[in-house]
Design a protein around this motif. Structure first.
Motif, PDB file in Angstrom:
ATOM      1  N   ARG A  76       0.831  -1.206   0.000  1.00 22.61           N
ATOM      2  CA  ARG A  76       0.000   0.000   0.000  1.00 22.61           C
ATOM      3  C   ARG A  76       0.864   1.253   0.000  1.00 22.61           C
ATOM      4  NH1 ARG A  76      -5.227   0.732  -1.512  1.00 22.61           N
ATOM      5  NH2 ARG A  76      -5.998   2.685  -0.655  1.00 22.61           N
ATOM      6  N   ILE A  77       1.924   1.220   0.820  1.00 27.34           N
ATOM      7  CA  ILE A  77       2.850   2.360   0.881  1.00 27.34           C
ATOM      8  C   ILE A  77       3.544   2.544  -0.458  1.00 27.34           C
ATOM      9  CG2 ILE A  77       5.025   3.180   1.910  1.00 27.34           C
ATOM     10  CD1 ILE A  77       4.126   1.876   4.530  1.00 27.34           C
ATOM     11  N   ARG A  78       3.942   1.432  -1.074  1.00 31.38           N
ATOM     12  CA  ARG A  78       4.620   1.512  -2.366  1.00 31.38           C
ATOM     13  C   ARG A  78       3.695   2.102  -3.433  1.00 31.38           C
ATOM     14  NH1 ARG A  78       5.908  -3.471  -2.754  1.00 31.38           N
ATOM     15  NH2 ARG A  78       7.950  -3.302  -1.747  1.00 31.38           N
ATOM     16  N   LYS A  79       2.420   1.754  -3.353  1.00 35.55           N
ATOM     17  CA  LYS A  79       1.460   2.266  -4.339  1.00 35.55           C
ATOM     18  C   LYS A  79       1.132   3.729  -4.111  1.00 35.55           C
ATOM     19  CE  LYS A  79      -3.194   1.465  -6.188  1.00 35.55           C
ATOM     20  NZ  LYS A  79      -4.451   0.685  -6.082  1.00 35.55           N
ATOM     21  N   GLU A  80       1.019   4.133  -2.845  1.00 31.50           N
ATOM     22  CA  GLU A  80       0.614   5.501  -2.516  1.00 31.50           C
ATOM     23  C   GLU A  80       1.798   6.363  -2.047  1.00 31.50           C
ATOM     24  OE1 GLU A  80      -2.302   6.362  -3.235  1.00 31.50           O
ATOM     25  OE2 GLU A  80      -3.358   4.457  -3.411  1.00 31.50           O
TER      26      GLU A  80
END
Length: 333
Positions: free
Chosen positions: A6-10
């Motif tokens: 999620r962090i990598r995506k956002e």
């Protein structure tokens, strides 16, 4: 989806929050004249990197196609130079009946007459995956047209540093773009095979710009207004930006407009963004000697970080819309 994924995506949205918080906690680091020297590292190196990156990633035929997209150019220039100032003027006729300070309203009118910045509109268009070549051409064209109009209005005796502004534009936009295109000629096979993360590079540079912009904003004494006036100005500015982005979106996506989803992205950013770099010198010249110059400057000082923040937050949403529209168009072909 796991937390790391999620962090990598956002990562970009998270980055925006972190750089703004950092700017608030220690604005002296990224302020003009501070340790990071943004007047050099951002104004020259970061902007040059943006356009070198654009030259390296764009196919020559895309630049040529953008140059010949006359309908798009007419739309953006008409909106920027005619509709935007006229619509804001009409809005201010209504706002003049309220208790809002007249000098803040005059500052809003001045903002409406500014050209788009050459860097942020291009970065955001690239971050979404829109028509980057058209964004480059229209941002530079609007910038030059507004400088020409200002020169005609103020005369040759004006102390606006036009020669240095033109030379800076040439060295930070034109030269890096050409160098990028030349390098692409030698590295075409490598680029097409490895597909370097050009978009991520531009997004990282945008985070640097957001950080230094908010450092300037948080350390600027000119925006020390009473909370009510400041809140009203912020709300008006965000309302103008959102309304005009929706308006350009509606016009450029209507049936028969002739614009692709990628064109719409470039139109939305190029038509609604305003330049702080040219704006502050213009205000200092046009309103020289005015004791209310600081109040007149406030709307532009707010508009600049607001447009970058709003555009950055909307990047994932606009990208999702553009991707879905392109898939639909591909399916129907």
């Amino acid at each position: 989806m796991g937390l790391l994924a999620r962090i990598r995506k956002e990562w970009f949205i998270i980055g925006i929050v972190l750089v703004i918080l950092s700017a608030k906690l220690q604005p002296s680091v990224g302020v003009r004249g501070g340790p990071l020297k943004p007047e050099i590292t951002i104004a020259y190196f970061a902007v040059s990197l943006i356009f070198f990156n654009s030259g390296l990633s764009l196919k020559t035929e895309e630049l040529t196609s953008a140059l010949l997209h006359v309908r798009l150019h007419l739309f953006v220039q008409s909106f920027t130079l005619v509709f935007f100032p006229l619509a804001v003027w009409l809005l201010l006729r209504v706002l003049a009946l309220t208790a809002i300070d007249q000098w803040l309203l005059r500052g809003l009118q001045t903002v409406s007459c500014m050209p788009p910045p050459v860097s942020s509109a291009v970065i955001l268009t690239k971050a979404v995956g829109g028509n980057e070549a058209a964004a480059i051409f229209n941002s530079a064209l609007s910038d030059q047209l507004n400088k020409l109009l200002l020169l005609l209005q103020l005369g040759s005796s004006s102390s606006v540093p036009f020669s240095s502004i033109f030379s800076q534009l040439f060295m930070t936009v034109v030269v890096p773009l050409i160098l990028g295109q030349v390098c692409r000629g030698f590295l075409r096979e490598f680029i097409e095979r490895r597909k370097p993360p050009f978009g991520a590079v531009s997004s990282a540079v945008l985070l640097m710009i957001i950080y230094t912009t908010f450092c300037d904003t948080f350390s600027n004494p000119n925006i020390e207004l009473d909370p009510t006036s400041l809140l009203l100005v912020v709300l008006i500015i965000f309302s103008i930006q959102v309304s005009f982005m929706l308006l350009t979106f509606a016009f450029s996506t209507r049936s028969g407009s002739g614009f692709s989803p990628a064109d719409t992205v470039a139109i939305m950013f190029c038509s609604t963004h305003k330049s702080l770099t040219l704006g502050i010198p213009m205000l200092k010249i046009v309103f020289a000697g005015y004791e209310h110059l600081s109040l007149i400057s406030v709307p532009l000082l707010i508009y600049h970080p607001a447009q970058i923040l709003l555009g950055s937050v909307l990047v994932p949403t606009i990208r999702s819309w553009m991707t879905s529209r392109q898939k639909v168009q591909t399916y129907h072909k």
